[in-house]
Design a protein around this motif. Structure first.
Motif, mmCIF file in Angstrom:
data_model
loop_
_atom_site.group_PDB
_atom_site.id
_atom_site.type_symbol
_atom_site.label_atom_id
_atom_site.label_comp_id
_atom_site.label_asym_id
_atom_site.label_seq_id
_atom_site.Cartn_x
_atom_site.Cartn_y
_atom_site.Cartn_z
ATOM 1 N N SER A 15 -2.010 6.431 0.163
ATOM 2 C CA SER A 15 -3.349 5.830 0.239
ATOM 3 C C SER A 15 -3.750 5.466 1.661
ATOM 4 O O SER A 15 -4.882 5.036 1.886
ATOM 5 C CB SER A 15 -3.401 4.571 -0.642
ATOM 6 O OG SER A 15 -2.636 3.534 -0.052
ATOM 7 N N ARG A 51 -9.708 4.449 12.904
ATOM 8 C CA ARG A 51 -9.924 5.203 14.152
ATOM 9 C C ARG A 51 -11.403 5.223 14.552
ATOM 10 O O ARG A 51 -11.731 5.371 15.713
ATOM 11 C CB ARG A 51 -9.415 6.629 13.998
ATOM 12 C CG ARG A 51 -7.916 6.737 14.035
ATOM 13 C CD ARG A 51 -7.428 8.184 13.960
ATOM 14 N NE ARG A 51 -5.992 8.231 14.029
ATOM 15 C CZ ARG A 51 -5.199 8.449 12.981
ATOM 16 N NH1 ARG A 51 -5.710 8.683 11.776
ATOM 17 N NH2 ARG A 51 -3.888 8.457 13.121
ATOM 18 N N ARG A 52 -12.300 5.054 13.574
ATOM 19 C CA ARG A 52 -13.733 5.080 13.846
ATOM 20 C C ARG A 52 -14.310 3.708 14.198
ATOM 21 O O ARG A 52 -15.454 3.618 14.615
ATOM 22 C CB ARG A 52 -14.481 5.669 12.651
ATOM 23 C CG ARG A 52 -14.178 7.157 12.478
ATOM 24 C CD ARG A 52 -14.913 7.743 11.316
ATOM 25 N NE ARG A 52 -14.213 7.302 10.095
ATOM 26 C CZ ARG A 52 -14.779 7.226 8.901
ATOM 27 N NH1 ARG A 52 -16.023 7.551 8.732
ATOM 28 N NH2 ARG A 52 -14.098 6.828 7.869
ATOM 29 N N ALA A 55 -3.979 7.420 4.454
ATOM 30 C CA ALA A 55 -4.658 8.420 5.292
ATOM 31 C C ALA A 55 -6.132 8.081 5.497
ATOM 32 O O ALA A 55 -6.637 8.112 6.624
ATOM 33 C CB ALA A 55 -4.507 9.810 4.686
ATOM 34 N N SER A 56 -6.838 7.735 4.429
ATOM 35 C CA SER A 56 -8.266 7.421 4.574
ATOM 36 C C SER A 56 -8.459 6.114 5.337
ATOM 37 O O SER A 56 -9.418 5.984 6.099
ATOM 38 C CB SER A 56 -8.947 7.360 3.209
ATOM 39 O OG SER A 56 -8.337 6.378 2.398
ATOM 40 N N LEU A 57 -7.553 5.163 5.161
ATOM 41 C CA LEU A 57 -7.643 3.909 5.911
ATOM 42 C C LEU A 57 -7.409 4.156 7.399
ATOM 43 O O LEU A 57 -8.120 3.615 8.248
ATOM 44 C CB LEU A 57 -6.633 2.894 5.372
ATOM 45 C CG LEU A 57 -6.655 1.518 6.009
ATOM 46 C CD1 LEU A 57 -8.027 0.871 5.921
ATOM 47 C CD2 LEU A 57 -5.609 0.630 5.354
ATOM 48 N N ARG A 58 -6.438 4.987 7.723
ATOM 49 C CA ARG A 58 -6.192 5.329 9.128
ATOM 50 C C ARG A 58 -7.429 5.975 9.754
ATOM 51 O O ARG A 58 -7.803 5.668 10.872
ATOM 52 C CB ARG A 58 -4.991 6.264 9.243
ATOM 53 C CG ARG A 58 -3.668 5.594 9.007
ATOM 54 C CD ARG A 58 -2.519 6.599 9.058
ATOM 55 N NE ARG A 58 -1.251 5.913 9.034
ATOM 56 C CZ ARG A 58 -0.345 6.058 8.068
ATOM 57 N NH1 ARG A 58 -0.567 6.889 7.056
ATOM 58 N NH2 ARG A 58 0.786 5.391 8.127
ATOM 59 N N ASP A 59 -8.052 6.882 8.981
ATOM 60 C CA ASP A 59 -9.254 7.556 9.469
ATOM 61 C C ASP A 59 -10.375 6.556 9.720
ATOM 62 O O ASP A 59 -11.056 6.622 10.739
ATOM 63 C CB ASP A 59 -9.694 8.623 8.454
ATOM 64 C CG ASP A 59 -10.872 9.434 8.951
ATOM 65 O OD1 ASP A 59 -10.837 9.894 10.112
ATOM 66 O OD2 ASP A 59 -11.839 9.586 8.184
ATOM 67 N N LEU A 60 -10.564 5.622 8.812
ATOM 68 C CA LEU A 60 -11.588 4.595 8.977
ATOM 69 C C LEU A 60 -11.313 3.752 10.221
ATOM 70 O O LEU A 60 -12.209 3.507 11.031
ATOM 71 C CB LEU A 60 -11.639 3.686 7.742
ATOM 72 C CG LEU A 60 -12.473 2.423 7.914
ATOM 73 C CD1 LEU A 60 -13.950 2.766 7.913
ATOM 74 C CD2 LEU A 60 -12.136 1.409 6.853
ATOM 75 N N TRP A 95 0.838 -1.196 0.000
ATOM 76 C CA TRP A 95 0.000 0.000 0.000
ATOM 77 C C TRP A 95 0.872 1.246 0.000
ATOM 78 O O TRP A 95 1.722 1.426 0.888
ATOM 79 C CB TRP A 95 -0.895 0.028 1.230
ATOM 80 C CG TRP A 95 -2.034 -0.937 1.181
ATOM 81 C CD1 TRP A 95 -2.619 -1.476 0.078
ATOM 82 C CD2 TRP A 95 -2.727 -1.485 2.302
ATOM 83 N NE1 TRP A 95 -3.630 -2.320 0.451
ATOM 84 C CE2 TRP A 95 -3.719 -2.345 1.803
ATOM 85 C CE3 TRP A 95 -2.605 -1.316 3.676
ATOM 86 C CZ2 TRP A 95 -4.587 -3.042 2.624
ATOM 87 C CZ3 TRP A 95 -3.462 -2.012 4.495
ATOM 88 C CH2 TRP A 95 -4.448 -2.853 3.975
#
Length: 182
Positions: A157, A166-167, A159-164, A153
């Motif tokens: 790419s 965290r939720r 950043a959005s996975l990290r954000d997901l 990866w």
């Protein structure tokens, strides 16, 4: 007939038949593959042509991750990453081993319906994700960690996975405590 096969084509064909093979770190790496290593082992990952979208790969029956229930597999992968990739500022590979039970608990927190059925399906998806190199599953030890495909990866790419991640529901406390002590 003395035709030479393109090493990248040969590597993709081997990956299709063998999955994601690993070798000793001292072994030479064949042409046409990228590698992911965790120190002792090297996983051989085929290089796909630039611009090869999942739809194009599927059209040629070479989808890098064959999925019966794609949405469920993505949720199981996310639950596993939530448990194994606890330091989100670091790269996901090689990650940390987490108990399968913790992954199933996080997955259970993401789903509705029959909890026993969800656990059985998730267990099957863990095995399929391991077969395709997205996860490394040690059924004897009852642990899972990110697979070598996660090493490919690109940083941009993530950043959005990290954000997901965290939720998502938090892993059980023992998983966080073990990782904090490392």
């Amino acid at each position: 007939m003395n035709e030479r096969v393109d090493p990248q084509v040969l590597a993709r064909a081997r990956a299709r038949v063998l999955g994601v093979p690993s070798t000793d770190a001292a072994e030479p790496v064949p042409s046409g593959v990228r590698t992911a290593t965790d120190g002792a082992r090297v996983w051989l990952l085929p290089e796909w042509p630039d611009g090869a979208t999942p739809a194009l790969l599927e059209e040629y029956d070479t989808a890098p991750m064959p999925l019966d229930r794609a949405g469920q597999a993505r949720r199981v992968l996310a639950a596993a990453l939530r448990c194994c990739w606890l330091r989100l500022d670091d790269a996901p590979w090689p990650g940390t081993a987490a108990p399968v039970g913790h992954v199933l608990e996080v997955y259970g927190g993401m789903t509705r319906g029959d909890a026993d059925l969800a656990r059985r399906w998730a267990t099957g998806e863990l095995r399929r994700l391991a077969d395709t190199g997205w996860l490394l599953l040690d059924e004897d030890a009852g642990t899972v960690r990110p697979g070598p495909r996660t090493a490919l990866w690109p940083e941009g790419s993530l950043a959005s996975l990290r954000d997901l991640l965290r939720r998502l529901p938090h892993p059980p406390p023992s998983a966080r405590e073990e990782s904090a002590g490392e």
